[in-house]
Design an enzyme around this catalytic site. Structure first.
Site, short mmCIF file in Angstrom:
data_model
loop_
_atom_site.label_atom_id
_atom_site.label_comp_id
_atom_site.label_asym_id
_atom_site.label_seq_id
_atom_site.Cartn_x
_atom_site.Cartn_y
_atom_site.Cartn_z
N GLY A 228 67.72 -10.76 -165.19
CA GLY A 228 67.02 -11.22 -166.39
C GLY A 228 67.65 -12.44 -167.05
N GLU A 271 71.83 -8.60 -160.84
CA GLU A 271 70.67 -8.96 -160.00
C GLU A 271 69.91 -10.17 -160.52
OE1 GLU A 271 68.12 -5.64 -160.49
OE2 GLU A 271 69.41 -4.31 -159.38
N PRO A 272 70.51 -11.33 -160.56
CA PRO A 272 69.76 -12.49 -161.06
C PRO A 272 68.72 -12.99 -160.04
CG PRO A 272 71.89 -13.20 -160.27
CD PRO A 272 71.87 -11.70 -160.13
N GLY A 273 67.56 -13.32 -160.50
CA GLY A 273 66.54 -13.94 -159.66
C GLY A 273 66.29 -15.35 -160.18
N ARG A 274 65.63 -15.39 -161.35
CA ARG A 274 65.25 -16.67 -161.95
C ARG A 274 66.44 -17.63 -162.07
NH1 ARG A 274 61.02 -16.96 -165.38
NH2 ARG A 274 61.22 -14.72 -165.71
N TYR A 314 51.30 -15.66 -167.99
CA TYR A 314 52.15 -15.31 -169.13
C TYR A 314 52.14 -16.37 -170.23
CZ TYR A 314 54.38 -13.24 -164.93
OH TYR A 314 54.65 -12.63 -163.73
N CYS A 344 38.26 -22.73 -160.02
CA CYS A 344 37.04 -22.57 -160.82
C CYS A 344 37.17 -21.50 -161.91
CB CYS A 344 35.86 -22.23 -159.91
SG CYS A 344 36.13 -20.69 -159.06
N GLU A 345 38.16 -21.65 -162.75
CA GLU A 345 38.28 -20.80 -163.94
C GLU A 345 38.77 -21.68 -165.09
OE1 GLU A 345 40.13 -16.97 -163.64
OE2 GLU A 345 39.65 -16.79 -161.50
N TYR A 373 59.55 -17.70 -159.08
CA TYR A 373 58.20 -17.16 -159.28
C TYR A 373 57.14 -18.27 -159.23
CZ TYR A 373 61.28 -13.44 -160.83
OH TYR A 373 62.30 -12.52 -160.89
N1 LLP Z 1 65.96 -6.72 -160.66
C1 LLP Z 1 64.78 -6.09 -160.73
C2 LLP Z 1 64.73 -4.65 -160.47
C3 LLP Z 1 63.62 -6.80 -161.04
O1 LLP Z 1 62.46 -6.17 -161.12
C4 LLP Z 1 63.71 -8.19 -161.28
C5 LLP Z 1 62.51 -8.96 -161.63
C6 LLP Z 1 64.97 -8.81 -161.17
C7 LLP Z 1 66.06 -8.04 -160.87
C8 LLP Z 1 65.16 -10.28 -161.39
O2 LLP Z 1 64.83 -10.68 -162.67
P1 LLP Z 1 65.15 -12.19 -163.15
O3 LLP Z 1 66.64 -12.36 -163.10
O4 LLP Z 1 64.46 -13.09 -162.19
O5 LLP Z 1 64.58 -12.27 -164.52
N2 LLP Z 1 57.03 -13.21 -162.44
C9 LLP Z 1 57.73 -13.17 -163.71
C10 LLP Z 1 59.06 -12.48 -163.62
C11 LLP Z 1 58.95 -11.09 -163.03
C12 LLP Z 1 60.29 -10.42 -162.83
C13 LLP Z 1 60.14 -9.15 -162.09
N3 LLP Z 1 61.37 -8.46 -161.85
C14 LLP Z 1 57.86 -14.59 -164.23
O6 LLP Z 1 57.39 -15.51 -163.57
O7 LLP Z 1 58.41 -14.83 -165.30
#
Ligand code: LLP
Length: 416
Positions: A228, A271-274, A314, A344-345, A373
């Site tokens: 997050g 668990e960083p994604g973004r 969002y 087309c929206e 994402y």
């Molecule tokens: N761990 C779990 C269990 C998750 O479900 C997620 C993201 C993460 C880690 C990574 O979260 P982050 O660090 O990326 O915030 N599509 C949305 C974000 C959806 C996130 C879903 N879960 C967007 O574009 O903002």
């Protein structure tokens, strides 16, 4: 205000957005390797406690080449589907470097993960029971809901009062009953508060709640405190970054202190994604038509929500940069415009009411911070082709890392 981000970071290396579009077509995802590596390093050095693993959340972007770089930087990964596991394995991740965070999955899917030798978490009593039935005596983690959540939009808050995720803390006795019945070894607990916080205190507060819940389990090997970590999407307005130093120090103290009491072998995961991939990615598109409808000046092109879904889903904000077709058009005037795609929206809006350098047909637009994402949520809606992806390597050269869809790709699964 324009070109703030990419100019400061030498984003396009030895090339230019115009040249990249000429070679690879429009729209186009472009990633910068140096920025990707830098973000990985910021996360691997966030906590100074020896047993911390950074698991990259591959849903944010699972391009094979980027996954390889992220692994080279020492990160492990989390996965939520067999497809993510499959691609992670192809990128070189070992089964013990992948943590499967499941949600509402079938027996077959559980078996696939177990057969791969990958550890998973389950997030309901029903799924724990299902796991016990198909893998008695096995090791498993449980995803808890600590009672608080966080996120940039209600759709991405994944803990707290209103969410499908996790097991509420009052069910811990039932977790133990099921574990006992099937002789399961609960080796870890995990949670994820939600996506995007800019103030580390909420993350620490959540971690403390999970740590106190952990005291009810006796043989844990790890605690996963989730992802997050936010990034500033409004850099052109001077939005500050997530402050990592003090946050990292505070988090380290909390974890160390708790580990001293529980037993020093406990491991932690984040668990960083973004945070890892958002800022290394830009999506480029081309302007085809400018028009005035009532009070709004529309800049229309190929950046539809099939390419980048976040603004549509969002109301997310992404900074925009304008790359003029030719220097002679580069006057210093600005106008307020709304940037739309070719889908087309009417909700197909990438950026609303933005004051930007005057844009003309043929100009190229860059949507900033699109690495997370972005491509992973793109689609073939309207039978549009998903874009190519290009990597700007650390030496400034560019390399195609996924080709654009072809019309034949649209026909691939039909029975003819
Ligand atoms: N761990 C779990 C269990 C998750 O479900 C997620 C993201 C993460 C880690 C990574 O979260 P982050 O660090 O990326 O915030 N599509 C949305 C974000 C959806 C996130 C879903 N879960 C967007 O574009 O903002």
């Amino acid at each position: 205000m324009d070109n703030y981000f990419t100019e400061k970071t030498n984003f396009y290396g030895n090339t230019t957005p115009q040249e990249l579009i000429e070679i690879y077509g429009s729209p186009l995802y472009v990633y910068n390797e140096s920025i990707l590596r830098q973000r990985c390093r910021e996360m691997t050095s966030l906590v100074s406690y020896p047993h911390v693993t950074v698991n990259y959340s591959s849903k944010a972007n699972s391009n094979l080449e980027l996954l390889k770089i992220i692994r080279e930087e020492g990160l492990h990964a989390d996965a939520i589907s067999p497809g993510e596991v499959y691609v992670l394995l192809k990128a070189g991740y070992k089964p013990n470097e992948i943590f499967y965070i499941s949600n509402n999955i079938s027996k077959d899917e559980m078996l696939y993960v177990i057969d791969q030798g990958i550890l998973m978490s389950v997030d309901s009593l029903a799924q724990l029971k299902q796991f016990g039935e198909i893998n008695p005596g096995g090791s498993v983690a449980v995803r808890l809901n600590p009672g608080i959540g966080v996120g940039h939009h209600k759709k991405v808050i994944t803990a707290g009062e209103e969410t499908k995720f996790g097991i509420n803390l009052e069910y811990i006795p039932q977790i133990k009953d099921i574990a006992k019945k099937y002789n399961l070894n609960i080796v870890g607990i995990n949670h994820h508060l939600g996506s995007l916080f800019m103030d580390g205190d909420i993350f620490i507060e959540g971690a403390k709640l999970l740590l106190s819940a952990a005291e009810q389990f006796s043989n844990l090997e790890f605690i996963d405190i989730g992802g997050g970590f936010g990034i500033p999407y409004r850099k052109q307005e001077g939005e500050p970054r997530l402050e990592l130093k003090e946050f990292g120090n505070k988090l380290t103290q909390v974890l160390k202190k708790w580990a001293n009491n529980y037993g020093n072998n406990i491991k932690f995961k984040i668990e960083p994604g973004r945070y890892i991939v958002a800022e290394c990615g830009v999506v480029l598109g081309t302007v085809h038509a400018k028009k005035q409808n009532n009070q709004t000046t529309y800049i229309g092109g190929d950046l539809g929500f099939n390419v980048l879904a976040r603004p549509m889903l969002y109301d997310s904000y992404h900074d925009i940069e304008v790359y003029k077709k030719s220097l002679s058009n580069n006057n210093e005037s600005y106008e307020k415009v709304t940037i739309v795609g070719n889908i087309c929206e009417s909700g197909d809006i990438i950026a609303k009411d933005r004051l930007l350098p005057t844009i003309e047909e043929g100009d190229i637009l860059g949507v900033m911070d699109a690495g997370a994402y972005g491509y992973s949520m793109s689609s073939n809606y309207n039978n549009r082709l998903r874009p190519a992806e290009v990597l700007i390597k650390s030496d400034g050269s560019h390399m195609l890392i996924r080709r654009r869809d072809t019309l034949d790709d649209l026909m691939r699964n039909f029975i003819i």
